[in-house]
Motif scaffolding. Structure first.
Motif, short mmCIF file in Angstrom:
data_model
loop_
_atom_site.label_atom_id
_atom_site.label_comp_id
_atom_site.label_asym_id
_atom_site.label_seq_id
_atom_site.Cartn_x
_atom_site.Cartn_y
_atom_site.Cartn_z
N PRO A 138 52.23 40.16 32.84
CA PRO A 138 51.57 41.55 32.58
C PRO A 138 49.22 40.75 32.71
N THR A 139 49.55 39.80 32.60
CA THR A 139 47.87 38.92 32.63
C THR A 139 47.27 39.17 33.60
N ALA A 140 48.57 38.21 35.22
CA ALA A 140 48.10 38.52 36.25
C ALA A 140 47.93 39.85 36.88
N GLN A 141 49.14 40.90 36.35
CA GLN A 141 49.58 42.20 36.52
C GLN A 141 48.11 42.86 36.67
N GLN A 142 47.09 42.34 35.40
CA GLN A 142 45.67 43.31 35.11
C GLN A 142 44.83 42.72 36.32
N GLN A 143 44.89 41.66 36.25
CA GLN A 143 43.81 40.87 37.06
C GLN A 143 44.00 41.51 38.16
N ILE A 144 44.81 41.22 38.91
CA ILE A 144 45.81 41.63 40.85
C ILE A 144 44.58 43.14 40.67
N ALA A 145 44.68 43.95 39.33
CA ALA A 145 45.08 45.59 39.38
C ALA A 145 43.85 45.61 39.81
N ILE B 60 47.19 44.73 48.25
CA ILE B 60 46.83 44.60 47.08
C ILE B 60 47.90 44.88 46.08
N ALA B 61 48.61 45.99 46.20
CA ALA B 61 49.02 46.97 46.15
C ALA B 61 50.38 46.24 45.94
N ARG B 62 50.71 45.80 46.67
CA ARG B 62 52.18 45.49 46.94
C ARG B 62 52.16 44.38 45.66
N ALA B 63 51.07 43.32 45.95
CA ALA B 63 51.11 41.76 44.96
C ALA B 63 50.97 42.86 43.36
N VAL B 64 50.35 43.34 42.81
CA VAL B 64 50.22 44.22 41.99
C VAL B 64 51.44 44.38 41.16
N ASN B 65 52.55 45.13 42.37
CA ASN B 65 53.99 45.09 42.11
C ASN B 65 54.99 43.97 41.73
N LEU B 66 54.23 43.09 42.80
CA LEU B 66 55.19 42.25 42.38
C LEU B 66 54.74 41.18 40.94
N ALA B 67 53.81 41.25 40.72
CA ALA B 67 53.71 40.92 39.35
C ALA B 67 53.63 41.64 38.44
N ALA B 68 54.87 42.20 38.23
CA ALA B 68 55.05 42.61 36.84
C ALA B 68 55.57 41.89 36.17
N GLN B 69 55.86 41.03 36.64
CA GLN B 69 56.68 39.72 35.92
C GLN B 69 55.65 39.27 34.60
#
Length: 173
Positions: A153-160, A142-151
């Protein structure tokens, strides 16, 4: 740009050669994409994607190198198509709550393509959603997914946010 023509062409390739790796990978990938878009046909598209992926995984095992293709190119083709097949079959297994199979298939896909958010995030879910969650593995992915979703921000916040709630379940507040 014409999706229907692409699907028709891939199906014609399969009629000529039922084990055509490129056609199977293309159909599995496109049907997965259609399933992920949702709608009334989502489950049917995922089922079809899974069928193409399973056929593809079998075809990779018995594939013979086409004439004129180098050994390196043939191995690359098998690796790339295997990643697609494992990712699609893994996502279908996750949707069917077959967590051990989803973990195995998605891990194979992520091993081949570690920067593919479309498989890293479902792999995290497969570990964290299981009846007996594997928190260390799931939290890592999940931490890896947060990193990969950096492009995105909305998805990155939801994953985080999901990762944080999983972390709290495992470690407490």
């Amino acid at each position: 740009g014409n999706m229907q023509k692409v699907l028709d062409t891939a199906n014609r390739l399969l009629q000529a050669n039922p084990n055509n790796l490129r056609a199977l990978a293309l159909l599995a990938y496109l049907k997965r994409g259609q399933a992920e878009q949702g709608g009334p046909q989502a489950q049917q598209n995922l089922t079809e994607a899974q069928q193409y992926a399973q056929r593809g995984l079998q075809a990779v095992q018995t594939a013979t190198k086409p004439a004129g293709m180098s050994d390196a190119d043939f191995e690359k083709l098998k690796t790339e198509t295997s990643a697609i097949f494992n990712g699609v079959a893994g996502l279908a297994a996750l949707q069917n709550k077959n967590y051990p199979e989803a973990q195995q298939l998605l891990a194979n896909s992520v091993k081949a393509n570690p920067n593919n958010l479309a498989d890293v995030y479902p792999l995290a879910l497969a570990y964290l959603s299981a009846p007996q969650p594997n928190y260390p593995e799931g939290l890592w992915y999940i931490a890896r997914a947060v990193n990969l979703a950096a492009q995105n921000p909305t998805a990155q916040q939801q994953i985080a946010r999901y990762g944080r709630s999983s972390y709290i379940k495992y470690h407490g507040n």
